[in-house]
Design an enzyme around this catalytic site. Structure first.
Site, mmCIF file in Angstrom:
data_model
loop_
_atom_site.group_PDB
_atom_site.id
_atom_site.type_symbol
_atom_site.label_atom_id
_atom_site.label_comp_id
_atom_site.label_asym_id
_atom_site.label_seq_id
_atom_site.Cartn_x
_atom_site.Cartn_y
_atom_site.Cartn_z
ATOM 1 N N CYS A 141 25.693 8.526 -71.519
ATOM 2 C CA CYS A 141 26.553 8.614 -70.332
ATOM 3 C C CYS A 141 25.775 8.872 -69.052
ATOM 4 O O CYS A 141 26.066 8.290 -68.011
ATOM 5 C CB CYS A 141 27.618 9.685 -70.535
ATOM 6 S SG CYS A 141 26.971 11.384 -70.612
ATOM 7 N N HIS A 197 28.997 15.644 -70.214
ATOM 8 C CA HIS A 197 29.301 14.221 -70.063
ATOM 9 C C HIS A 197 29.492 13.898 -68.587
ATOM 10 O O HIS A 197 30.152 14.632 -67.850
ATOM 11 C CB HIS A 197 30.566 13.864 -70.851
ATOM 12 C CG HIS A 197 30.925 12.419 -70.804
ATOM 13 N ND1 HIS A 197 30.182 11.438 -71.419
ATOM 14 C CD2 HIS A 197 31.971 11.772 -70.206
ATOM 15 C CE1 HIS A 197 30.742 10.251 -71.208
ATOM 16 N NE2 HIS A 197 31.825 10.426 -70.474
ATOM 17 N N ASP A 247 34.359 5.057 -66.692
ATOM 18 C CA ASP A 247 33.434 5.685 -67.635
ATOM 19 C C ASP A 247 32.855 4.611 -68.552
ATOM 20 O O ASP A 247 33.504 4.164 -69.488
ATOM 21 C CB ASP A 247 34.167 6.753 -68.463
ATOM 22 C CG ASP A 247 33.230 7.539 -69.369
ATOM 23 O OD1 ASP A 247 32.034 7.170 -69.463
ATOM 24 O OD2 ASP A 247 33.687 8.524 -69.972
#
Length: 329
Positions: free
Chosen positions: A107, A146, A161
């Site tokens: 991420c 994250h 995302d």
């Protein structure tokens, strides 16, 4: 090829020239961002993700198109950890890894790069931090682990995302609205907000696994609502993720240390290599059920599988691992 250090030197020179200028002091970080951007080429990035659409208008259609090309070209992977490499957060290092070396990332790499891409295209982008729900311990992480993005477009906020991977990867930007189901090809996603904390959930379909002998799934598995992560709208800086970035790749109990993971979204599903287990999922194969095909690989199949299934070629020897009892999806 331009180097990150050279860009930083240019920024420093500008700062010295502009010392005492309040106008510049208010805007020096934007200038620094542009200078770093000179080291990278948006057209080279588009070639990497096979994007040939227009990008002169920062609208939702373009955002969605670029995003979908990204998640289908750039794997979510932590293979560096299992090749003896470190994962860096410097933007140009991430660009070189993903764009020039045609690797993937987790991420903090995927979404950091996406933030640069979207800002370059003229979008209003903010970094956010979240705490991922741990399926094994059935609890959210204690600390932010994250990175995700908020994009404001035409007065509406969207969560973008591109760095979660596997079957919990969203395929479209999600409008930031509490309590509304947002159906996508992977399933139904929704946000819930409580006292300024936002929760992302996904309704998981039933799964049909023909070769049960190598699986922990069951054909009769019911639809379940799965927690994904929680977050607030507090803006973050990439520097705030450095401690987590180090912890996740060094802590003995980190999921990313105990499992080698590589997943990539396809046109109709997702494939994942976790340890030696290669799983390929086709969404909504029949009767609101996802088809999952699983194969256990031998060590000598790893290199070919990464190359053919994920378009990844590693510079160093890869040592697969899977010490977790959780399934790939």
């Amino acid at each position: 090829m331009c180097h990150y250090g050279r860009c930083i030197k240019e920024v420093g020179s500008l700062l010295l020239l502009a010392a005492g200028s309040s106008f510049f002091q208010d805007r020096w970080w934007g200038a620094g961002w542009l200078l770093v951007g000179r080291c990278m080429d948006i057209k080279e990035y588009f070639t990497r993700i096979s994007y040939q659409g227009s990008y002169d208008k920062p609208d939702l259609a373009t955002l969605t198109d670029v995003f979908q090309h990204h998640i289908r070209a750039v794997p979510f992977e932590n293979l560096s950890i299992h090749c003896g490499e470190s994962i860096e957060l410097d933007l140009e290092a991430t660009y070189n890894k993903i764009v020039r070396k045609k690797r993937g990332g987790w991420c903090m790499e995927n979404n950091h790069l996406l933030s640069w891409v979207l800002k370059t295209l003229g979008y209003d982008v903010t970094l956010l931090g979240s705490k991922v729900y741990d399926l094994e311990y059935k609890a959210y992480a204690d600390e932010i682990n994250h990175l995700l993005l908020k994009v404001v477009l035409d007065g509406k906020s969207y969560i973008v995302d591109g760095g979660f991977g596997r079957d919990r990867q969203m395929w479209q930007p999600m409008e930031l609205i509490s309590g509304r189901d947002q159906p996508q090809t992977p399933g139904v996603f929704r946000f819930l907000e409580e006292s300024g904390v936002w929760y992302l959930e996904k309704v998981k379909r039933k799964q049909w696994v023909p070769n049960q002998s190598v699986s922990t799934f069951h054909n009769v598995e019911k639809e379940v609502c799965r927690q994904v992560y929680l977050f607030t709208l507090q803006p973050r800086d990439i520097e705030e993720f450095r401690a987590s970035n180090t912890h996740l790749q060094t802590a003995p109990d980190s999921l990313f240390v105990t499992k080698s993971i590589c997943s990539l979204q396809t046109n109709d599903g997702v494939r994942a290599l976790v340890g030696w287990k290669l799983s390929e999922m086709k969404y909504n194969y029949k009767d609101n059920m996802d088809l999952v095909e699983i194969r256990i690989l031998a060590d000598e199949e790893m290199e070919k599988t990464l190359r053919e299934k994920f378009s990844i070629t590693l510079d160093k020897k890869f040592v697969p691992i899977n010490k977790s009892r959780l399934s790939p999806f």
